[in-house]
Design an enzyme around this catalytic site. Sequence first.
Site, PDB file in Angstrom:
ATOM      1  N   THR A 203       0.852  -1.204   0.000  1.00 22.58           N
ATOM      2  CA  THR A 203       0.000   0.000   0.000  1.00 22.58           C
ATOM      3  C   THR A 203       0.882   1.247   0.000  1.00 22.58           C
ATOM      4  O   THR A 203       1.982   1.226   0.548  1.00 22.58           O
ATOM      5  CB  THR A 203      -0.881  -0.016   1.274  1.00 22.58           C
ATOM      6  OG1 THR A 203      -1.838  -1.063   1.123  1.00 22.58           O
ATOM      7  CG2 THR A 203      -1.604   1.301   1.515  1.00 22.58           C
ATOM      8  N   ARG A 231     -14.880  -6.642   0.398  1.00 26.31           N
ATOM      9  CA  ARG A 231     -14.119  -6.185   1.577  1.00 26.31           C
ATOM     10  C   ARG A 231     -13.415  -4.839   1.298  1.00 26.31           C
ATOM     11  O   ARG A 231     -12.772  -4.652   0.297  1.00 26.31           O
ATOM     12  CB  ARG A 231     -13.089  -7.260   1.938  1.00 26.31           C
ATOM     13  CG  ARG A 231     -12.235  -6.918   3.164  1.00 26.31           C
ATOM     14  CD  ARG A 231     -10.915  -6.302   2.777  1.00 26.31           C
ATOM     15  NE  ARG A 231     -10.058  -6.078   3.940  1.00 26.31           N
ATOM     16  CZ  ARG A 231      -8.936  -5.372   3.888  1.00 26.31           C
ATOM     17  NH1 ARG A 231      -8.536  -4.847   2.759  1.00 26.31           N
ATOM     18  NH2 ARG A 231      -8.216  -5.195   4.978  1.00 26.31           N
ATOM     19  N   GLY A 233     -10.751  -2.121   3.289  1.00 21.76           N
ATOM     20  CA  GLY A 233      -9.858  -1.974   4.443  1.00 21.76           C
ATOM     21  C   GLY A 233      -9.888  -0.557   4.996  1.00 21.76           C
ATOM     22  O   GLY A 233     -10.833   0.210   4.791  1.00 21.76           O
ATOM     23  N   ASP A 234      -8.807  -0.203   5.678  1.00 16.24           N
ATOM     24  CA  ASP A 234      -8.739   1.108   6.330  1.00 16.24           C
ATOM     25  C   ASP A 234      -8.343   2.241   5.386  1.00 16.24           C
ATOM     26  O   ASP A 234      -8.609   3.413   5.676  1.00 16.24           O
ATOM     27  CB  ASP A 234      -7.698   1.065   7.459  1.00 16.24           C
ATOM     28  CG  ASP A 234      -6.305   0.709   6.915  1.00 16.24           C
ATOM     29  OD1 ASP A 234      -6.205  -0.264   6.132  1.00 16.24           O
ATOM     30  OD2 ASP A 234      -5.341   1.418   7.240  1.00 16.24           O
ATOM     31  N   THR A 254      -0.534   1.908   6.935  1.00 16.84           N
ATOM     32  CA  THR A 254      -0.463   0.681   6.131  1.00 16.84           C
ATOM     33  C   THR A 254      -0.390  -0.509   7.069  1.00 16.84           C
ATOM     34  O   THR A 254       0.313  -0.460   8.083  1.00 16.84           O
ATOM     35  CB  THR A 254       0.741   0.689   5.181  1.00 16.84           C
ATOM     36  OG1 THR A 254       0.786  -0.593   4.525  1.00 16.84           O
ATOM     37  CG2 THR A 254       2.065   0.941   5.880  1.00 16.84           C
ATOM     38  N   GLY A 255      -1.120  -1.547   6.738  1.00 15.60           N
ATOM     39  CA  GLY A 255      -1.107  -2.723   7.603  1.00 15.60           C
ATOM     40  C   GLY A 255      -2.432  -3.447   7.518  1.00 15.60           C
ATOM     41  O   GLY A 255      -3.194  -3.262   6.559  1.00 15.60           O
ATOM     42  N   GLY A 257      -5.812  -3.893   7.713  1.00 20.32           N
ATOM     43  CA  GLY A 257      -6.821  -2.848   7.734  1.00 20.32           C
ATOM     44  C   GLY A 257      -7.914  -3.000   8.776  1.00 20.32           C
ATOM     45  O   GLY A 257      -8.397  -2.012   9.339  1.00 20.32           O
TER      46      GLY A 257
END
Length: 337
Positions: A203, A231, A233-234, A254-255, A257
């Site tokens: 990301t 889905r 994510g964050d 980043t990670g 989410g």
Amino acid sequence: MKGLTMFKNMMVSIALTLVSGSLLANEVAIAIHGGAGTITRANLSDEKAAEIIATLEEAVTTGHKALKDGEPSVKAIQKAIIILEDSPLFNAGRGAVFNYAGGHDLDASIMDGSTLQAGAIAGVSNIKNPILLAFDVMTQSKHVMLSGKGAENFAQSLGYEFVPQTYFATEFRRSAWERAMSKQQKDTQARLVDLDIDYKFGTVGAVALDKNGNLAAGTSTGGMTAKRWGRIGDSPVIGAGTYANNDSCAVSATGHGEFFIRYNVAADICARMEYGNKPLKQAANEVIFDELLPAKGMGGVIAIDNKGNVAMPFNTEGMYRASVDTKGTVTVAIYGL
Ligand code: ASP
């Protein structure tokens, strides 16, 4: 008389230099990331590491030059992010991960810390540079987040060019998808959240402080490999993956989410500064190491405050990252220190 006029002209010219030069303008700074995960020297060849470093450096220096030229932070971060979206090395734009069905769905968001305006798109499949569409959602619509077909209809109304899904595909991401799919097929209990974080790192994001003291943050991603059921994510969620407020800081995350959404990571870092009077580094470290890590929420952030201090903590083995600080020092790194 002639001497007096010359003296006056000289004073005017000194005054103009002071106004246009750096004495009255704020110092600028920028930080970018290209994702976090189990990035070790063993699983990354020297050749690939060199390519990644070169692209990070190109992106961060391009963003920094824009800031030095007097462009607003909200523009400079887009310039940096577009370079990363266009590179096949990162999980954003070209090089985005494959979803469960073998296609690509992209998410992005942007926030202007001077106005608290924000824009985001989720689950779009044919937009070459998602960060540009997120910016247009912020500036050309009355909304904050648009998704799927609707977001693409909005892009069409603005005259966007569409790219085919094949534009995003790379062999590296296809083999990660194949591994993820076979893992899911073998383990019928496997859910998306169980998938290894390594199936998705890459990301991208950027945060910056411009000459007018304005902060901005942006993030762009293909999400997690083999994601399904639409889905999200964050990364496109304001407060989770992206946040900017001139009163405190700008953050791009980043990670994993799902954790970053539940822990409201980006906004929490800024809130700790604003309400707890904590310095940037402490606020960011607390969220990444004291909140996320015990919960097994893996990842990291890049963050910048309104003085141009930069923090880039992560609780994974590595995070692709780069910054140019207020003194103009360029830093590019992959692994932990
Ligand atoms: N945070 C992104 C997501 O969960 C993925 C990443 O940052 O690597 O979609």
